[in-house]
Motif scaffolding. Structure first.
Motif, mmCIF file in Angstrom:
data_model
loop_
_atom_site.group_PDB
_atom_site.id
_atom_site.type_symbol
_atom_site.label_atom_id
_atom_site.label_comp_id
_atom_site.label_asym_id
_atom_site.label_seq_id
_atom_site.Cartn_x
_atom_site.Cartn_y
_atom_site.Cartn_z
ATOM 1 N N ARG A 263 -78.841 -62.767 26.494
ATOM 2 C CA ARG A 263 -78.007 -63.294 25.526
ATOM 3 C C ARG A 263 -77.323 -62.389 24.934
ATOM 4 N NH1 ARG A 263 -80.615 -65.973 21.940
ATOM 5 N NH2 ARG A 263 -82.707 -64.894 22.312
ATOM 6 N N ILE A 264 -76.144 -61.994 24.963
ATOM 7 C CA ILE A 264 -75.578 -60.701 24.427
ATOM 8 C C ILE A 264 -74.094 -61.251 23.815
ATOM 9 C CG2 ILE A 264 -74.555 -58.428 24.882
ATOM 10 C CD1 ILE A 264 -76.454 -58.222 27.479
ATOM 11 N N GLY A 265 -73.841 -60.923 22.723
ATOM 12 C CA GLY A 265 -72.593 -61.176 22.036
ATOM 13 C C GLY A 265 -71.696 -60.050 21.608
ATOM 14 N N PHE A 266 -70.285 -60.334 21.126
ATOM 15 C CA PHE A 266 -69.686 -59.228 20.935
ATOM 16 C C PHE A 266 -69.152 -59.435 19.210
ATOM 17 C CE2 PHE A 266 -65.731 -57.062 20.533
ATOM 18 C CZ PHE A 266 -65.709 -55.845 21.107
ATOM 19 N N ILE A 267 -68.925 -58.444 18.519
ATOM 20 C CA ILE A 267 -68.429 -58.666 17.210
ATOM 21 C C ILE A 267 -67.381 -57.637 16.814
ATOM 22 C CG2 ILE A 267 -68.833 -58.554 14.677
ATOM 23 C CD1 ILE A 267 -71.881 -58.982 15.266
ATOM 24 N N GLY A 268 -66.187 -58.083 16.492
ATOM 25 C CA GLY A 268 -64.914 -57.173 16.375
ATOM 26 C C GLY A 268 -63.722 -58.082 16.923
ATOM 27 N N LYS A 269 -62.679 -57.897 15.712
ATOM 28 C CA LYS A 269 -61.599 -58.406 16.193
ATOM 29 C C LYS A 269 -60.588 -57.643 17.483
ATOM 30 C CE LYS A 269 -57.483 -60.668 13.812
ATOM 31 N NZ LYS A 269 -56.547 -60.724 12.551
ATOM 32 N N TYR A 270 -60.706 -58.311 18.723
ATOM 33 C CA TYR A 270 -60.114 -57.778 19.764
ATOM 34 C C TYR A 270 -58.511 -57.403 19.542
ATOM 35 C CZ TYR A 270 -58.503 -62.411 21.605
ATOM 36 O OH TYR A 270 -58.275 -63.739 21.734
ATOM 37 N N THR A 271 -57.740 -58.128 18.844
ATOM 38 C CA THR A 271 -56.407 -57.999 18.490
ATOM 39 C C THR A 271 -56.222 -56.885 17.519
ATOM 40 O OG1 THR A 271 -56.391 -59.722 16.657
ATOM 41 C CG2 THR A 271 -55.874 -60.529 19.209
ATOM 42 N N HIS A 272 -57.053 -56.432 16.939
ATOM 43 C CA HIS A 272 -56.882 -55.129 16.115
ATOM 44 C C HIS A 272 -56.233 -53.857 16.628
ATOM 45 C CE1 HIS A 272 -57.485 -52.565 12.668
ATOM 46 N NE2 HIS A 272 -58.404 -51.621 13.601
ATOM 47 N N CYS A 273 -56.586 -53.755 17.867
ATOM 48 C CA CYS A 273 -55.932 -52.329 18.466
ATOM 49 C C CYS A 273 -56.101 -52.382 20.040
ATOM 50 C CB CYS A 273 -56.534 -51.067 17.814
ATOM 51 S SG CYS A 273 -58.042 -51.005 17.923
ATOM 52 N N SER B 84 -57.819 -50.461 21.757
ATOM 53 C CA SER B 84 -59.348 -50.030 22.089
ATOM 54 C C SER B 84 -60.137 -51.087 21.973
ATOM 55 C CB SER B 84 -59.618 -48.827 21.187
ATOM 56 O OG SER B 84 -59.027 -47.716 21.719
ATOM 57 N N PHE B 85 -60.066 -51.970 20.938
ATOM 58 C CA PHE B 85 -60.941 -53.149 20.619
ATOM 59 C C PHE B 85 -60.562 -54.003 21.747
ATOM 60 C CE2 PHE B 85 -62.302 -53.177 15.733
ATOM 61 C CZ PHE B 85 -62.573 -51.581 15.864
ATOM 62 N N TYR B 86 -59.375 -54.392 22.109
ATOM 63 C CA TYR B 86 -58.961 -55.202 23.119
ATOM 64 C C TYR B 86 -59.798 -54.877 24.533
ATOM 65 C CZ TYR B 86 -56.430 -57.797 26.545
ATOM 66 O OH TYR B 86 -55.573 -58.485 27.611
ATOM 67 N N GLU B 87 -59.910 -53.534 24.709
ATOM 68 C CA GLU B 87 -60.455 -53.331 26.121
ATOM 69 C C GLU B 87 -62.068 -53.284 25.765
ATOM 70 O OE1 GLU B 87 -59.033 -49.148 26.799
ATOM 71 O OE2 GLU B 87 -56.918 -49.869 27.050
ATOM 72 N N ARG B 88 -62.365 -52.910 24.826
ATOM 73 C CA ARG B 88 -63.965 -52.995 24.563
ATOM 74 C C ARG B 88 -64.428 -54.803 24.893
ATOM 75 N NH1 ARG B 88 -64.194 -48.777 19.528
ATOM 76 N NH2 ARG B 88 -63.048 -47.085 20.764
ATOM 77 N N TYR B 89 -63.669 -55.417 24.232
ATOM 78 C CA TYR B 89 -63.860 -56.840 24.141
ATOM 79 C C TYR B 89 -63.673 -57.285 25.798
ATOM 80 C CZ TYR B 89 -64.005 -61.895 23.569
ATOM 81 O OH TYR B 89 -64.010 -63.154 23.603
ATOM 82 N N MET B 90 -62.654 -56.852 26.308
ATOM 83 C CA MET B 90 -62.637 -57.368 27.989
ATOM 84 C C MET B 90 -63.598 -56.715 28.763
ATOM 85 S SD MET B 90 -60.007 -59.379 28.016
ATOM 86 C CE MET B 90 -60.092 -60.014 26.581
ATOM 87 N N SER B 91 -63.913 -55.326 28.283
ATOM 88 C CA SER B 91 -64.968 -54.671 29.152
ATOM 89 C C SER B 91 -66.433 -55.536 29.171
ATOM 90 C CB SER B 91 -65.176 -53.338 28.762
ATOM 91 O OG SER B 91 -64.166 -52.707 29.058
ATOM 92 N N TYR B 92 -66.514 -56.076 27.921
ATOM 93 C CA TYR B 92 -67.775 -56.857 27.499
ATOM 94 C C TYR B 92 -67.802 -58.058 28.201
ATOM 95 C CZ TYR B 92 -70.071 -60.826 25.195
ATOM 96 O OH TYR B 92 -70.483 -61.920 24.704
ATOM 97 N N ARG B 93 -66.622 -58.963 28.414
ATOM 98 C CA ARG B 93 -66.577 -60.056 29.058
ATOM 99 C C ARG B 93 -66.694 -59.862 30.573
ATOM 100 N NH1 ARG B 93 -65.387 -64.527 25.764
ATOM 101 N NH2 ARG B 93 -65.133 -65.728 27.785
#
Length: 355
Positions: free
Chosen positions: A195-205, A207-216
């Motif tokens: 059970r793994i979650g992600f915290i951070g607004k992925y539309t901020h930049c 790099s955040f977008y890529e990190r969120y997409m990598s998590y998913r």
């Protein structure tokens, strides 16, 4: 006595911009050969005398002097203050040293909020003497589009989250936001933490977008769900006042029937706020929930518990930034490139013992 011919006089005679004339005479920036020749010919006809970077060849044609001692100025635009905790602080040292060795000077400009909103260049910035522009964390789409239209070689070091929109007409440099996130999630699953979650607004930049997409992507590949209640991606901490973000996190944590096993955060700054919130609510890291950041900031090593994170090779990014920008200056017709620099997962106390 006739007045001295100026760059503006030449520009007016040709019906072009002052910036175009300056680029031709000083051999900086990007111009078509036909435009450069036209400007130089008109300057010679009008008796312009300031050809400090030009020779007259045997054919009577003006050509650039081969002088590597002065190649022009590189402008660095900063969207945020770069303190010692920021990955770019080390990168900038390498960036400046490599530029100096290549014969370029560096001018640093802090682009303020009003300038970004008004699509205005910094007051002291002079495009006539600028050979190239590098941007660090300029995350406004319209402002980056405006910079792309300056006809000056441009490098974006991180960028606005572009998703599937029209790519920026600029080279782009990022850290690898995929490989070590996949490795981290795989390791957590191997430890029985699914059970793994992600915290951070992925539309901020981007790099955040890529990190969120990598998590998913990792969760999907490993056959695991991404419950929406575990993906806190609607808010981001303010630059000077993180309290509203802390309140948001506390509210979200209280509403969860059960915390996930692991929170992956978009960067270390967010992870440190998450750690503080969890402690205030009586949770223990890593006993109740494991925590991972991204950046390997100095604070990640000294906080209790020390923070598992992903290390950015800042000096390597500085070297790659110089190589990308100077190659663009030397070969303006190159296809635009996107480069990702290696990162490395660093395990510390916030994820417990990894077997």
């Amino acid at each position: 006595m006739a007045s001295k011919v100026t760059i503006q006089d030449i520009a007016d005679a040709l019906g072009v911009s002052r910036n175009t004339v300056s680029k031709a005479i000083n051999n900086t920036g990007v111009l078509a050969d036909t435009t450069r020749d036209k400007v130089l010919k008109k300057a010679q006809e009008m008796g312009y005398k300031q050809f400090s970077y030009l020779n007259i060849s045997d054919t009577g044609r003006l050509s650039p002097v081969s002088d590597t001692s002065r190649k022009g100025e590189i402008a660095l635009f900063l969207g945020n203050f770069v303190g010692n905790s920021h990955f770019a602080s080390t990168m900038l040292d390498k960036f400046q040293r490599e530029l100096a060795q290549s014969g370029y000077s560096l001018a640093i400009y802090r682009v303020i909020t009003e300038e970004i909103a008004g699509l205005l260049l910094p007051d002291a910035f002079d495009p006539d003497k600028t050979a190239g522009i590098a941007c660090i964390e300029i995350f406004d789409h319209a402002y980056c589009r405006m910079l792309c239209n300056l006809n000056i070689p441009l490098l974006l070091i991180d960028s606005p989250a572009n998703g599937f929109g029209r790519p920026f007409e600029a080279d782009r440099l990022y850290m690898d936001n995929h490989t070590e996130i996949y490795r981290f999630i795989s390791d957590m699953v191997r430890q029985g933490k699914k059970r793994i979650g992600f915290i951070g607004k992925y539309t901020h930049c981007q790099s955040f977008y890529e990190r969120y997409m990598s998590y998913r992507d990792a969760m999907y590949t490993l056959g695991l769900p991404c419950p929406e209640e575990y993906c806190l991606v609607d808010r981001e901490p303010g630059s000077f006042n993180p309290e509203p973000f802390q309140e948001y996190l506390n509210e979200q944590f209280r509403s969860m029937k059960r915390l996930p096993d692991v929170f992956l955060c978009a960067n270390d700054a967010i992870a440190l706020i998450v750690l503080q919130c969890l402690k205030s609510l009586g949770y223990s890291v890593p006993e109740d929930v494991c925590l991972c950041g991204f950046d390997d900031s100095p604070e990640s090593k000294i906080v209790t518990p020390s923070l598992t994170t992903i290390h950015i090779h800042s000096q390597d990014m500085g070297l790659c930034a110089v190589q990308l920008l100077l190659s663009r200056i030397n070969e303006p017709s190159l296809a635009y490139r996107t480069m990702h620099v290696e990162t490395n997962l660093v395990y510390r106390e916030s994820t417990g013992k990894i077997v």
